[in-house]
Scaffold this active site. Sequence first.
Site, PDB file in Angstrom:
ATOM      1  N   GLY B  62      21.285 -27.553  84.840  1.00  0.00           N
ATOM      2  CA  GLY B  62      21.846 -28.566  85.737  1.00  0.00           C
ATOM      3  C   GLY B  62      21.905 -29.920  85.060  1.00  0.00           C
ATOM      4  O   GLY B  62      21.695 -30.032  83.850  1.00  0.00           O
ATOM      5  N   ASP B 100       8.655 -35.369  97.582  1.00  0.00           N
ATOM      6  CA  ASP B 100       7.709 -35.237  96.464  1.00  0.00           C
ATOM      7  C   ASP B 100       8.113 -34.160  95.454  1.00  0.00           C
ATOM      8  O   ASP B 100       7.294 -33.715  94.665  1.00  0.00           O
ATOM      9  CB  ASP B 100       6.316 -34.916  97.020  1.00  0.00           C
ATOM     10  CG  ASP B 100       6.336 -33.607  97.825  1.00  0.00           C
ATOM     11  OD1 ASP B 100       7.439 -33.011  97.999  1.00  0.00           O
ATOM     12  OD2 ASP B 100       5.260 -33.183  98.284  1.00  0.00           O
ATOM     13  N   GLU B 133      19.960 -22.839  71.886  1.00  0.00           N
ATOM     14  CA  GLU B 133      18.515 -23.024  71.863  1.00  0.00           C
ATOM     15  C   GLU B 133      18.028 -23.405  73.250  1.00  0.00           C
ATOM     16  O   GLU B 133      18.751 -23.987  74.034  1.00  0.00           O
ATOM     17  CB  GLU B 133      18.163 -24.181  70.919  1.00  0.00           C
ATOM     18  CG  GLU B 133      18.169 -23.816  69.454  1.00  0.00           C
ATOM     19  CD  GLU B 133      17.848 -25.056  68.640  1.00  0.00           C
ATOM     20  OE1 GLU B 133      16.796 -25.664  68.872  1.00  0.00           O
ATOM     21  OE2 GLU B 133      18.685 -25.413  67.793  1.00  0.00           O
TER      22      GLU B 133
END
Lengths: 246, 246
Positions: B62, B100, B133
């Site tokens: 993302g 949170d 990678e």
Amino acid sequence: MTRTAVDDHVSAAVDATNATRIAVSTVIFTLRRLPGGDTPVVALPLVRRTRDPHEGQWSLPGGWLDVAEGLDAAASRTLAETTGLAPSYLEQLYAFGAVDRSPTRVVSIVYWALIRPEIASSGVGRSGADALENVQWFDAASLPRLAFDHNEIVEYALWRLRNKVGYSRIAHGLLADMFTLAELREVYESILGRRLDPANFRRQVENSGNLIPTELFRTGSHRPARLYRYNQDVELADRGPLDARD
Amino acid sequence: MTRTAVDDHVSAAVDATNATRIAVSTVIFTLRRLPGGDTPVVALPLVRRTRDPHEGQWSLPGGWLDVAEGLDAAASRTLAETTGLAPSYLEQLYAFGAVDRSPTRVVSIVYWALIRPEIASSGVGRSGADALENVQWFDAASLPRLAFDHNEIVEYALWRLRNKVGYSRIAHGLLADMFTLAELREVYESILGRRLDPANFRRQVENSGNLIPTELFRTGSHRPARLYRYNQDVELADRGPLDARD
């Protein structure tokens, strides 16, 4: 992005990453019997905008997400602030984020909600939607041109409602705790927008395992009709793992 | 957006309304046969974080929403940038916005996607996920502890996948254009995590009207098996009015 009218609290110092703001809005459905109408229709409260953009147009109740509140909490808060309503069912619907949906970049995280007709229509003093200025109930099937992309949002919410009524207990969010099969069928007919065969309907809901017959009957001008309640062991609507989060 | 913005932390100068940032992430599922495994399992690519917070932990692909791009476009772009993958099916899943869930306030609009196994495993030169990678495929049923609330997000996406496979053509997003009934059943078995009776399964899909038999057969060590294709008149997954938007 231009920083114009939309509201007062855009600071000039934000960088591009932060120039997108988050609003939370709610499509809240109930059933309402229109004057002269035979069956109730799906209705929703809208709020008249008092400033630009789209000043004077009707829009979904909502507001800005506060940095210190969760999304569900923001939906409940902004709904209460704008309409005085507290729904029996509230679920996240979709995030609308087209670049051109507002003069400035706003992503709206939209919830949809159900409220029982007696609560929607009676209101609770000043907290009832009808008691607030600039709030009005509309027939979902014949809306005016709304602000922003709110017509499109309502259309999507209606689609979700129609789909969900088929495979969940969602109709319960529009009924009292006890109801007759005719009342339940009326909810389905209002949502689906078509008549259902009473005998087939009775057979289907009785076979579903969702309903528990009570020993109480509704009496009146017709012959007494048994009252049912929903089996509480079955979820109102299965939202999966997210149900555990609230 | 800049690549460095992804893990950058809040600039001190933003006001409260604008201190919430929007990320877009994607849970992209495929089927993979693990070494020694009998049937394929649901698998997804994860990206190892290269900076704080959660440096070194695996996370969903993302990135930040760009102020000038729509949500769907951001999902496709960030997925391609981080994994090189382009899915056969992409749909908005849910907006996660607990206060949170990250050290700074981030609302993640999460998509879910399907990719056909041969595409996922072969990759296309450097654009294949395996070629990059810090990208690795994981069995969805046995994930390590992921960054942020990403375990919870994957759990919800799996629930949606399992639900959706029951009432839509979603399995097609994991199959080639033509497939045997045994291959289709294997997709269902992998997603649902249980064996299905072959005769019952055949009867159900043949009665569904979703499949069209071809005149082609798969030959090999078993007796020839007829190839089927999906009826293109039926939508892959009915997303309702939103389908018309893209």
